[in-house]
Enzyme design. Structure first.
Site, PDB file in Angstrom:
ATOM      1  N   LYS A 268       0.847  -1.203   0.000  1.00 23.50           N
ATOM      2  CA  LYS A 268       0.000   0.000   0.000  1.00 23.50           C
ATOM      3  C   LYS A 268       0.876   1.245   0.000  1.00 23.50           C
ATOM      4  O   LYS A 268       1.763   1.402   0.834  1.00 23.50           O
ATOM      5  CB  LYS A 268      -0.904  -0.018   1.233  1.00 23.50           C
ATOM      6  CG  LYS A 268      -1.744   1.241   1.426  1.00 23.50           C
ATOM      7  CD  LYS A 268      -2.527   1.170   2.738  1.00 23.50           C
ATOM      8  CE  LYS A 268      -3.224   2.488   3.050  1.00 23.50           C
ATOM      9  NZ  LYS A 268      -3.910   2.450   4.362  1.00 23.50           N
ATOM     10  N   ASP A 273      -2.730  10.357   3.974  1.00 21.50           N
ATOM     11  CA  ASP A 273      -4.125   9.944   4.115  1.00 21.50           C
ATOM     12  C   ASP A 273      -4.869  10.886   5.051  1.00 21.50           C
ATOM     13  O   ASP A 273      -4.729  10.802   6.271  1.00 21.50           O
ATOM     14  CB  ASP A 273      -4.184   8.507   4.647  1.00 21.50           C
ATOM     15  CG  ASP A 273      -5.618   7.991   4.746  1.00 21.50           C
ATOM     16  OD1 ASP A 273      -6.504   8.604   4.115  1.00 21.50           O
ATOM     17  OD2 ASP A 273      -5.838   6.986   5.438  1.00 21.50           O
ATOM     18  N   LYS A 280     -10.221  12.211   8.894  1.00 25.84           N
ATOM     19  CA  LYS A 280      -9.675  11.750  10.166  1.00 25.84           C
ATOM     20  C   LYS A 280      -9.668  12.891  11.189  1.00 25.84           C
ATOM     21  O   LYS A 280      -9.685  14.067  10.810  1.00 25.84           O
ATOM     22  CB  LYS A 280      -8.232  11.268   9.975  1.00 25.84           C
ATOM     23  CG  LYS A 280      -8.072  10.029   9.121  1.00 25.84           C
ATOM     24  CD  LYS A 280      -6.592   9.691   8.963  1.00 25.84           C
ATOM     25  CE  LYS A 280      -6.398   8.437   8.127  1.00 25.84           C
ATOM     26  NZ  LYS A 280      -6.863   7.219   8.813  1.00 25.84           N
ATOM     27  N   ASP A 291       1.495   6.121   5.828  1.00 24.05           N
ATOM     28  CA  ASP A 291       0.500   5.215   5.260  1.00 24.05           C
ATOM     29  C   ASP A 291       0.986   4.552   3.973  1.00 24.05           C
ATOM     30  O   ASP A 291       0.258   3.786   3.360  1.00 24.05           O
ATOM     31  CB  ASP A 291      -0.813   5.963   5.010  1.00 24.05           C
ATOM     32  CG  ASP A 291      -2.031   5.078   5.215  1.00 24.05           C
ATOM     33  OD1 ASP A 291      -1.889   4.007   5.831  1.00 24.05           O
ATOM     34  OD2 ASP A 291      -3.123   5.453   4.751  1.00 24.05           O
ATOM     35  N   ASP A 350     -12.253   6.676   4.161  1.00 29.55           N
ATOM     36  CA  ASP A 350     -11.017   6.436   4.900  1.00 29.55           C
ATOM     37  C   ASP A 350     -10.616   4.968   4.867  1.00 29.55           C
ATOM     38  O   ASP A 350      -9.558   4.600   5.370  1.00 29.55           O
ATOM     39  CB  ASP A 350     -11.167   6.910   6.356  1.00 29.55           C
ATOM     40  CG  ASP A 350      -9.851   6.982   7.087  1.00 29.55           C
ATOM     41  OD1 ASP A 350      -8.806   7.121   6.413  1.00 29.55           O
ATOM     42  OD2 ASP A 350      -9.835   6.902   8.330  1.00 29.55           O
ATOM     43  N   GLU A 352      -9.529   3.427   2.303  1.00 32.77           N
ATOM     44  CA  GLU A 352      -9.045   3.577   0.926  1.00 32.77           C
ATOM     45  C   GLU A 352      -7.978   2.558   0.542  1.00 32.77           C
ATOM     46  O   GLU A 352      -7.820   2.218  -0.626  1.00 32.77           O
ATOM     47  CB  GLU A 352      -8.522   4.995   0.702  1.00 32.77           C
ATOM     48  CG  GLU A 352      -7.079   5.260   1.127  1.00 32.77           C
ATOM     49  CD  GLU A 352      -6.825   5.103   2.621  1.00 32.77           C
ATOM     50  OE1 GLU A 352      -5.677   4.790   2.980  1.00 32.77           O
ATOM     51  OE2 GLU A 352      -7.762   5.281   3.423  1.00 32.77           O
ATOM     52  N   ARG A 354      -7.674  -0.644   0.992  1.00 32.85           N
ATOM     53  CA  ARG A 354      -8.173  -1.886   0.390  1.00 32.85           C
ATOM     54  C   ARG A 354      -8.659  -1.654  -1.034  1.00 32.85           C
ATOM     55  O   ARG A 354      -8.634  -2.577  -1.857  1.00 32.85           O
ATOM     56  CB  ARG A 354      -9.282  -2.468   1.263  1.00 32.85           C
ATOM     57  CG  ARG A 354     -10.538  -1.632   1.386  1.00 32.85           C
ATOM     58  CD  ARG A 354     -11.348  -1.955   2.617  1.00 32.85           C
ATOM     59  NE  ARG A 354     -10.704  -1.465   3.834  1.00 32.85           N
ATOM     60  CZ  ARG A 354     -11.199  -1.612   5.055  1.00 32.85           C
ATOM     61  NH1 ARG A 354     -12.356  -2.237   5.226  1.00 32.85           N
ATOM     62  NH2 ARG A 354     -10.570  -1.155   6.103  1.00 32.85           N
TER      63      ARG A 354
END
Length: 498
Positions: A268, A273, A280, A291, A350, A352, A354
């Site tokens: 990933k 993010d 968030k 991230d 959030d 995201e 996956r």
């Protein structure tokens, strides 16, 4: 920092600091172990025995005591460092001891450090682990600090000292340790970059540069190419950012490889993010530069793989995007179509990671990968479940999972198997699309893994949720605060031990 190998008697080693590893004593008055400790004690007239007797030093893991101007030694200082119980000591502990010793003496402005491995510890595996630990301990996340005194805290040379005439250790062990540690530090440096300096395209440029230096094939898919391929899930995440997305692909092909095996490493790569429209909380959001730690781990692993040259084909895939809030950002309730053809209802922007992994896993399979391992800072739920000490490991193939976990254990990277039973599919139901991108309140890490499972077809696959292990909020005696570089050693060793 240069790493060297020296075969010489203890009292002849001319360094600023000589490190002596010491175990806990089984009972008061028992013999000192290992042989290194006994030899150092004899040459210094019983200094180490005095430390044990007085209780100033017990040998507990990572405990350290510094002795100045030791009698009978050429070294200016002796660092006596604890290795814990002898029966519990292995390469994992030695890696930590090496890092801790380096960091103690680095803080005291030592330039040249020697670490003694006596005949009972002088093996190729121990030497590799020791060098890894020292180089990992040397890493600092302070590249943007302008302190002029930083140069005074740099170690120039780390020497592994073995007994005279000992042929059990060669330079090859040092070289492997250097390659592994430098790859992990490459990963840590990437993760540590702030998002204004590491955008998806900059990450792609750094991957290109590394691939050119190491002799890897590199391909970067841009937005237009991903649109042609139908990567709607990945592009849906990227649409809210002014920074264009990139799918980074690095390929290693052995000259005479094992046929029928093609390992795909997927990481990933969300360079920042915000959570998107499902934004968030502000508190702690600055850490979301990490991230992309899974993607960085994959790139670091490929750097080492290129040098160590396993006998299987390995391809790395890093979907690099920025998840931002804007007038173009996708919204909760949007439906996107993945490259596999499955439609996804985006209930939470959030979740995201996956989404970008789904399209990337599909692409890796279409490129011929026979086995897949992904690493992602995917869920806060895994941190609630396992804390900061174990990676959450999920798989559709028990044998492959045990293979990965066994290799991870040998590399000192702890993983805990998590369930991925079919009953959990009940958490992923949508009235409007094939599946939603989140489940309900319960089992968040499991439902995230179940989502990814929908895109790996029948390929043996392991998913590593590294959200709790990729970043150290507080430094350890053997590692600085910040990115840990977790999973790099596991990925490299998986390829090498196939």
């Amino acid at each position: 920092m240069e790493t060297t190998l020296l075969s010489r008697a203890l009292d002849e080693v001319q360094v600023e600091t000589l490190v002596i590893p010491c175990f806990e004593r089984a009972a008061a008055g028992s013999a000192l172990e290992p042989d290194t400790t006994r030899a150092a004690d004899e040459r210094t007239g019983g200094l180490i025995s005095e430390l044990y007797t007085s209780g100033e030093f017990t040998g507990k893991l990572l405990e350290a005591t510094l002795l100045h101007r030791p009698t009978g030694m050429a070294a200016k200082r002796l660092l006596v460092i604890g290795c814990g119980k002898q029966e519990e000591f292995g390469t994992t502990e030695l890696r930590k001891v090496g890092g801790a010793a380096l960091r103690v003496m680095k803080g005291k402005s030592a330039r040249r450090i020697g670490f003694v491995l006596g005949s009972s510890l002088a093996t190729m595996e121990n030497t590799t682990a020791l060098v890894e630990g020292a180089l990992l301990g040397d890493f600092e996340p302070d590249q943007y600090k302008t302190d002029p005194k930083k140069a005074e805290k740099m170690v120039d040379e780390f020497t592994v000292v073995i007994p005279p005439g000992d042929g059990s250790v060669t330079r090859k062990a040092l070289e492997r340790g250097r390659v592994m540690a430098e790859a992990q530090n490459f990963t840590r440096a990437l993760v540590n970059e702030p998002a204004n300096r590491l955008t998806p395209m900059v990450m792609a440029d750094k991957a290109r540069q590394m691939a050119s230096e190491e002799g890897l094939e590199c391909e970067v898919l841009d937005r237009a190419r991903m649109e042609e391929l139908g990567m709607g899930a990945l592009l849906g995440v990227a649409i809210g950012s002014a920074e264009p997305p990139a799918l980074i692909i690095l390929r290693y092909r052995p000259p005479l490889g094992i046929s029928g095996v093609h390992l795909g490493l997927v990481g990933k790569g969300v360079t920042f993010d915000t959570g998107g429209v499902s934004i968030k909380p502000a508190d702690g959001m600055e850490k979301m530069k990490y991230d992309m730690a899974g993607g960085a781990a994959v790139l670091g692993a490929m750097k080492a793989i290129a040098q160590l040259k396993p006998s299987i084909s390995v391809t790395a895939y890093v979907p690099a995007v920025e998840n931002m809030v804007s007038s173009k950002a996708q919204r909760p309730g949007d439906i996107v179509k993945s490259m596999s053809g499955k439609t996804i209802e985006v209930l939470n922007t959030d979740a995201e990671g996956r989404l970008i992994l789904a399209d990337t896993l599909t692409y890796a399979i279409r490129e011929g990968c026979t086995h897949l391992v992904d690493a992602a800072t995917l869920t806060g739920a895994i941190v609630v479940a396992l804390g900061h000490f174990n990676i959450g490991a999920f798989s559709n193939n028990d044998a492959f999972l045990e293979k990965v976990r066994g290799i991870a254990k040998s590399q000192g990277e702890k993983m805990w198997p998590m369930p991925i039973d079919d009953e959990y599919k009940d958490y992923l139901k949508s009235a409007f699309a094939d599946l939603p991108n989140i489940g309900g309140r319960y089992g968040g890490a499991v439902s995230a893994a179940m989502f990814l499972k929908e895109f790996v077809e029948d390929k043996p696959w392991v998913h590593l949720d590294i959200a709790g292990t990729a970043w150290l909020d507080e430094g350890k005696p053997f590692l600085s605060k910040g990115p840990s570089g977790v999973a790099v050693r596991t990925f490299v060793s998986l390829a090498m031990q196939w």
